[in-house]
Design a protein around this motif. Sequence first.
Motif, PDB file in Angstrom:
ATOM      1  N   ARG A 125       0.840  -1.185   0.000  1.00  0.00           N
ATOM      2  CA  ARG A 125       0.000   0.000   0.000  1.00  0.00           C
ATOM      3  C   ARG A 125       0.884   1.246   0.000  1.00  0.00           C
ATOM      4  O   ARG A 125       2.104   1.145   0.173  1.00  0.00           O
ATOM      5  N   VAL A 126       0.262   2.371  -0.201  1.00  0.00           N
ATOM      6  CA  VAL A 126       1.017   3.615  -0.222  1.00  0.00           C
ATOM      7  C   VAL A 126       1.486   3.946   1.203  1.00  0.00           C
ATOM      8  O   VAL A 126       0.698   3.921   2.154  1.00  0.00           O
ATOM      9  N   ILE A 127       2.766   4.233   1.334  1.00  0.00           N
ATOM     10  CA  ILE A 127       3.352   4.573   2.618  1.00  0.00           C
ATOM     11  C   ILE A 127       3.370   6.095   2.740  1.00  0.00           C
ATOM     12  O   ILE A 127       4.015   6.791   1.946  1.00  0.00           O
ATOM     13  N   THR A 128       2.657   6.620   3.719  1.00  0.00           N
ATOM     14  CA  THR A 128       2.577   8.058   3.938  1.00  0.00           C
ATOM     15  C   THR A 128       3.495   8.476   5.088  1.00  0.00           C
ATOM     16  O   THR A 128       4.085   7.627   5.783  1.00  0.00           O
ATOM     17  N   LYS A 130       2.487   9.673   7.828  1.00  0.00           N
ATOM     18  CA  LYS A 130       1.884   9.213   9.076  1.00  0.00           C
ATOM     19  C   LYS A 130       2.341   7.803   9.409  1.00  0.00           C
ATOM     20  O   LYS A 130       2.596   7.480  10.585  1.00  0.00           O
ATOM     21  N   ASP A 131       2.445   6.938   8.396  1.00  0.00           N
ATOM     22  CA  ASP A 131       2.948   5.586   8.643  1.00  0.00           C
ATOM     23  C   ASP A 131       4.384   5.614   9.152  1.00  0.00           C
ATOM     24  O   ASP A 131       4.745   4.862  10.068  1.00  0.00           O
ATOM     25  N   LEU A 132       5.201   6.482   8.556  1.00  0.00           N
ATOM     26  CA  LEU A 132       6.591   6.591   9.007  1.00  0.00           C
ATOM     27  C   LEU A 132       6.669   7.119  10.430  1.00  0.00           C
ATOM     28  O   LEU A 132       7.523   6.699  11.216  1.00  0.00           O
ATOM     29  N   TYR A 133       5.769   8.014  10.769  1.00  0.00           N
ATOM     30  CA  TYR A 133       5.780   8.603  12.114  1.00  0.00           C
ATOM     31  C   TYR A 133       5.255   7.623  13.153  1.00  0.00           C
ATOM     32  O   TYR A 133       5.763   7.566  14.279  1.00  0.00           O
ATOM     33  N   ASP A 134       4.238   6.828  12.802  1.00  0.00           N
ATOM     34  CA  ASP A 134       3.630   5.915  13.770  1.00  0.00           C
ATOM     35  C   ASP A 134       4.566   4.774  14.154  1.00  0.00           C
ATOM     36  O   ASP A 134       4.590   4.352  15.323  1.00  0.00           O
ATOM     37  N   VAL A 135       5.317   4.246  13.192  1.00  0.00           N
ATOM     38  CA  VAL A 135       6.190   3.109  13.486  1.00  0.00           C
ATOM     39  C   VAL A 135       7.565   3.545  13.983  1.00  0.00           C
ATOM     40  O   VAL A 135       8.392   2.700  14.333  1.00  0.00           O
ATOM     41  N   GLY A 136       7.837   4.846  14.022  1.00  0.00           N
ATOM     42  CA  GLY A 136       9.121   5.319  14.504  1.00  0.00           C
ATOM     43  C   GLY A 136      10.216   5.318  13.471  1.00  0.00           C
ATOM     44  O   GLY A 136      11.394   5.434  13.839  1.00  0.00           O
ATOM     45  N   CYS A 137       9.867   5.194  12.195  1.00  0.00           N
ATOM     46  CA  CYS A 137      10.896   5.245  11.157  1.00  0.00           C
ATOM     47  C   CYS A 137      11.523   6.638  11.099  1.00  0.00           C
ATOM     48  O   CYS A 137      12.702   6.792  10.798  1.00  0.00           O
ATOM     49  N   ILE A 158      12.492  -3.935  -3.707  1.00  0.00           N
ATOM     50  CA  ILE A 158      11.065  -3.988  -3.381  1.00  0.00           C
ATOM     51  C   ILE A 158      10.387  -2.750  -3.940  1.00  0.00           C
ATOM     52  O   ILE A 158      10.847  -1.632  -3.696  1.00  0.00           O
ATOM     53  N   PRO A 159       9.324  -2.909  -4.702  1.00  0.00           N
ATOM     54  CA  PRO A 159       8.616  -1.713  -5.209  1.00  0.00           C
ATOM     55  C   PRO A 159       7.880  -1.005  -4.071  1.00  0.00           C
ATOM     56  O   PRO A 159       7.019  -1.576  -3.412  1.00  0.00           O
ATOM     57  N   LEU A 160       8.240   0.231  -3.845  1.00  0.00           N
ATOM     58  CA  LEU A 160       7.656   1.026  -2.780  1.00  0.00           C
ATOM     59  C   LEU A 160       6.940   2.238  -3.382  1.00  0.00           C
ATOM     60  O   LEU A 160       7.422   2.831  -4.347  1.00  0.00           O
ATOM     61  N   HIS A 161       5.809   2.574  -2.788  1.00  0.00           N
ATOM     62  CA  HIS A 161       5.036   3.736  -3.219  1.00  0.00           C
ATOM     63  C   HIS A 161       4.946   4.679  -2.022  1.00  0.00           C
ATOM     64  O   HIS A 161       4.307   4.350  -1.012  1.00  0.00           O
ATOM     65  N   LEU A 162       5.588   5.810  -2.150  1.00  0.00           N
ATOM     66  CA  LEU A 162       5.766   6.717  -1.027  1.00  0.00           C
ATOM     67  C   LEU A 162       5.133   8.070  -1.313  1.00  0.00           C
ATOM     68  O   LEU A 162       5.067   8.518  -2.463  1.00  0.00           O
ATOM     69  N   GLN A 163       4.700   8.706  -0.225  1.00  0.00           N
ATOM     70  CA  GLN A 163       4.247  10.093  -0.253  1.00  0.00           C
ATOM     71  C   GLN A 163       5.044  10.855   0.798  1.00  0.00           C
ATOM     72  O   GLN A 163       4.808  10.717   1.994  1.00  0.00           O
TER      73      GLN A 163
END
Length: 247
Positions: A125-128, A130-137, A158-163
């Motif tokens: 799925r698209v990684i936003t 918020k996802d980076l902030y929630d998991v501590g990345c 790995i194909p990544l879809h980022l915002q």
Amino acid sequence: QPSFSPADLRPQKGSKATGSSKMAQLMEPSYFVGLHNLRDNPGARQQKIRVGRGNSARRGNYCGRGMKGQKARNTKPHALFDGGTLGLLKFPVTRERPPYEVLYNQLGVTRLLEYVKLGLLDHRRVITMKDLYDVGCVPNEIKYGVMLYSQARTHVTIPLHLQVTACTDAARAAIEAAGGTVTRVYYTAEGLKGLLKPHLYTSKRLPLPLPAHSWHPKFNDKFDAIGQLPPVLSLPAPSKAAPEIEQ
């Protein structure tokens, strides 16, 4: 022992004195200096006035400071104090905001791949942000956005879809070489707050902030799309078969 006096150094009558001996005679002191007569010139040092010892001692009740006031309390402001109302007008401070690329939170592609392989981020799925902030990345508080960077030797499988907010050319090339996409989204300060912490609005039954209408023309080459709230998570059409994640 024979006695010795300063008069013995003076030339006797009838003796012939040369020029050097006359100069030596002028430089000779008329008395010897010792610890018993070592003192300053008369009147060079005055006795200190002791304050607060009664009016008869010249500095009685108020010690020469007067009644009340700032000068009577030994509380003086600093040297740059200029009234306290309008700030430092005598010495104006000019501040220049650095470019936004410096203020963004830096995120490396290598760290991003580690979180994907650990299963903390879903690459399907698209990684936003918020996802980076929630998991501590992104460990620190995101105030202006996230900038994605990559080293020259980083290889993405790995194909990544980022915002994200910004992205370097090397990081974009590494992500797109594996079949992924990077979208540089534009959020205002209020919009970024609603993206990262939507509970601040939903807990009070308030609507999320509206997306920005547009960005300044000077940012035309820095963003690809306007960030939506909630963000659009639809994947683009696959252009390459997605390989399996290496364990």
